[in-house]
Design a protein around this motif. Structure first.
Motif, PDB file in Angstrom:
ATOM      1  N   LEU A   2     -14.932  -2.221   1.210  1.00 13.90           N
ATOM      2  CA  LEU A   2     -13.876  -1.834   0.275  1.00 13.90           C
ATOM      3  C   LEU A   2     -14.431  -0.993  -0.874  1.00 13.90           C
ATOM      4  O   LEU A   2     -13.804  -0.028  -1.314  1.00 13.90           O
TER       5      LEU A   2
ATOM      6  N   LYS B 180     -14.949   2.510   0.434  1.00 20.32           N
ATOM      7  CA  LYS B 180     -13.703   3.240   0.676  1.00 20.32           C
ATOM      8  C   LYS B 180     -12.933   3.516  -0.600  1.00 20.32           C
ATOM      9  O   LYS B 180     -12.300   4.563  -0.752  1.00 20.32           O
ATOM     10  N   HIS B 181     -12.910   2.543  -1.517  1.00 18.85           N
ATOM     11  CA  HIS B 181     -12.154   2.675  -2.776  1.00 18.85           C
ATOM     12  C   HIS B 181     -13.058   2.288  -3.947  1.00 18.85           C
ATOM     13  O   HIS B 181     -12.890   1.220  -4.549  1.00 18.85           O
TER      14      HIS B 181
ATOM     15  N   TYR C 232       0.699   1.509  -6.762  1.00 22.26           N
ATOM     16  CA  TYR C 232       1.202   0.439  -5.899  1.00 22.26           C
ATOM     17  C   TYR C 232       2.367  -0.300  -6.556  1.00 22.26           C
ATOM     18  O   TYR C 232       2.618  -1.465  -6.268  1.00 22.26           O
TER      19      TYR C 232
ATOM     20  N   VAL D 248      -2.139  -1.743   1.851  1.00 21.51           N
ATOM     21  CA  VAL D 248      -3.351  -0.944   1.652  1.00 21.51           C
ATOM     22  C   VAL D 248      -4.581  -1.711   2.126  1.00 21.51           C
ATOM     23  O   VAL D 248      -5.508  -1.134   2.707  1.00 21.51           O
ATOM     24  N   LEU D 249      -4.602  -3.020   1.919  1.00 24.55           N
ATOM     25  CA  LEU D 249      -5.724  -3.817   2.419  1.00 24.55           C
ATOM     26  C   LEU D 249      -5.708  -3.891   3.940  1.00 24.55           C
ATOM     27  O   LEU D 249      -6.761  -3.876   4.590  1.00 24.55           O
TER      28      LEU D 249
ATOM     29  N   LYS E  64      -4.544  -1.580   5.951  1.00 26.54           N
ATOM     30  CA  LYS E  64      -4.967  -0.274   6.461  1.00 26.54           C
ATOM     31  C   LYS E  64      -6.460  -0.044   6.247  1.00 26.54           C
ATOM     32  O   LYS E  64      -7.170   0.466   7.128  1.00 26.54           O
ATOM     33  N   THR E  65      -6.944  -0.437   5.067  1.00 27.41           N
ATOM     34  CA  THR E  65      -8.341  -0.182   4.720  1.00 27.41           C
ATOM     35  C   THR E  65      -9.300  -1.125   5.434  1.00 27.41           C
ATOM     36  O   THR E  65     -10.369  -0.712   5.892  1.00 27.41           O
ATOM     37  N   VAL E  66      -8.917  -2.393   5.522  1.00 28.39           N
ATOM     38  CA  VAL E  66      -9.827  -3.398   6.085  1.00 28.39           C
ATOM     39  C   VAL E  66      -9.519  -3.692   7.546  1.00 28.39           C
ATOM     40  O   VAL E  66     -10.353  -3.465   8.435  1.00 28.39           O
TER      41      VAL E  66
ATOM     42  N   GLU F  25      -7.511  -2.346   9.832  1.00 21.67           N
ATOM     43  CA  GLU F  25      -7.386  -1.266  10.811  1.00 21.67           C
ATOM     44  C   GLU F  25      -8.585  -0.320  10.832  1.00 21.67           C
ATOM     45  O   GLU F  25      -8.728   0.457  11.776  1.00 21.67           O
ATOM     46  N   THR F  26      -9.445  -0.382   9.825  1.00 21.41           N
ATOM     47  CA  THR F  26     -10.490   0.634   9.693  1.00 21.41           C
ATOM     48  C   THR F  26     -11.893   0.105   9.927  1.00 21.41           C
ATOM     49  O   THR F  26     -12.749   0.837  10.439  1.00 21.41           O
TER      50      THR F  26
END
Length: 453
Positions: A163, A166-167, A242, A256-257, A259-261, A263-264
């Motif tokens: 995380l 990514k962010h 958000y 968002v979590l 999608k970021t965690v 699925e990615t």
């Protein structure tokens, strides 16, 4: 037993039930009628069971056993939250005793000389049964707990690092494990953990709105409102992106979590690194991971949290439903801390009582909806009434807790210990309450039946 005889027994008690139902509110009032609803449900089901003997079991004996159980249950009104007094119980007990006596005449079996002695030798106290049940079912091995915690911590570290990559600008607190696995409240198996993801929000830009002041008026569903837009316009806070309608959206945070965690991240690579299978659980509103290896099966829930002062809010879409901006108020830390404090003062067995009740409920399909939160609140409320929580009082407190749960089910309300306006039974269906009430009602006279798993 002849079909005619069975029908005669059913008609006799059936007439009592019809009378009770017809006059419940008049005789008992609204609260008593709720008690009677569970009581008569127990009566009806015992009759049905008596009329359908198990394979190889004599009808006479089965019916006699059912009347015996009904008589025991009916004879214990003082243990119930509200109690059932006067004409109601007198008529049920009279009917059951009459039919029991009739059955005894035709079903007497001579007792062998030493059978009574053997039965006494096999008999143990409820206190002993509870201690054995606790050690054999509720207590988890240190090895299993440590292994589950280590797996969860390793995955937590990987997610935190991913995380941050990514962010890097996302203001998050230190992710950490929480819940029953960490606080020694988990029972049966070390099979679930909770990964808390603290969102760091600015207290000058965001305000927590109590559930009573929201459009739903639900005291446990809060909102997080954006403040001072005239001085600090959108974009000043990272979390503005958000927000929906001026409120921080729990749904957007979860998305968002997800999608970021979920699925990615490269789960096959992580699985190889940790020497176990780690994969997202699909088809759920929760952010949940499944961890598999040869000897264990662990689920990890990822839970975004917001905290200002002593108020802790969590993004739980499976609870808040289709309302994008609602946050669920959690009392878990306050509840477990309070329980530990009370036990620390007097060396009590409140936590042990909760864990036994939790094991019972988890092992019973009918009681599974009663969670650790419900049971912890029952014991906390009971602690305000009872001061003796010594080891020797465990059996008494366990029986009392069962009666307390029945009382809460009767009125359909279990107030949260830390916020009386929150009803912890509000999401239960009437059928679920009936089913739980029936089983616990039968266990009032014979609590050992709950320890058979």
């Amino acid at each position: 037993m002849s079909h005619q005889g069975k029908r005669r027994g059913e008609d006799g008690i059936g007439a009592v039930i019809d009378f009770l139902l017809a006059n419940a509110r008049l005789v008992l009032g609204v609260g008593g009628a709720a008690v009677l609803g569970i009581a008569t449900l127990a009566v009806k089901r015992l009759i049905e069971r008596a009329g359908k003997p198990l394979d190889g079991e004599k009808s006479d004996q089965k019916l006699m056993d059912s009347w015996e159980e009904l008589s025991l249950v009916s004879a214990s009104p003082k243990l119930l939250k509200k109690g059932i007094e006067g004409v109601v119980m007198k008529q049920i007990v009279a009917a059951t005793k009459a039919h029991k006596a009739e059955l005894n005449k035709s079903s007497e079996v001579p007792e062998k000389p030493n059978s009574k002695v053997k039965r006494q030798q096999l008999c143990v106290t409820l206190q002993e049964r509870l201690q054995h049940y606790y050690q054999s079912h509720a207590v988890l091995s240190v090895e299993d707990v440590n292994k589950a915690q280590q797996q969860a911590l390793d995955i937590c570290t990987e997610i935190q690092g991913f995380l941050h990559t990514k962010h890097p600008d996302m203001p998050l607190g230190e992710m950490h494990l929480g819940g029953s696995l960490v606080d020694d409240f988990q029972v049966v198996a070390a099979d679930h953990a909770c990964l808390l993801v603290p969102l760091q929000i600015e207290d000058s830009l965001w305000q927590l709105i109590p559930g009573e002041d929201t459009i739903l008026g639900n005291p446990q569903f809060w909102m997080v409102r954006r403040l001072n837009l005239e001085y600090f316009p959108r974009g000043r806070s990272f979390w503005d992106k958000y927000s929906v309608g001026g409120y921080l959206s729990s749904r957007l945070i979860v998305e968002v979590l997800n999608k970021t965690v979920m699925e990615t991240m490269n789960w096959p690579s992580l699985s190889s690194t940790l020497d176990c299978v780690v994969r997202p659980v699909l088809g759920s509103q929760e952010l949940k991971l499944e961890v598999l290896n040869q000897k264990s099966h662990l689920f990890i829930s990822i839970l975004p949290t917001v905290q200002l002062n002593d108020t802790v809010l969590t993004a739980q879409l499976e609870v808040t439903g289709n309302f994008d901006n609602l946050w669920y108020q959690s009392f878990y830390t306050a509840e477990t801390t309070k329980l530990a404090e009370l036990d620390g003062v007097d060396g009590g067995v409140r936590k042990k009582c909760v864990k036994i009740l939790k094991t019972v409920c988890r092992s019973s399909p009918s009681l599974r909806r009663l969670s650790g939160q419900h049971l912890t609140n029952v014991v906390l409320h009971l602690s305000d009434k009872e001061s003796d929580w010594t080891e020797a009082a465990l059996a008494d407190r366990f029986q009392q807790a069962i009666a307390e749960i029945i009382g809460y089910l009767e009125v359909g309300c279990l107030p949260s210990y830390f916020k009386q306006t929150v009803n912890l039974l509000s999401e239960f269906k009437e059928e679920e309450i009936d089913e739980m009430g029936f089983l616990l009602y039968c266990a009032v006279s014979e609590p050992e039946m709950l320890l058979q798993a």
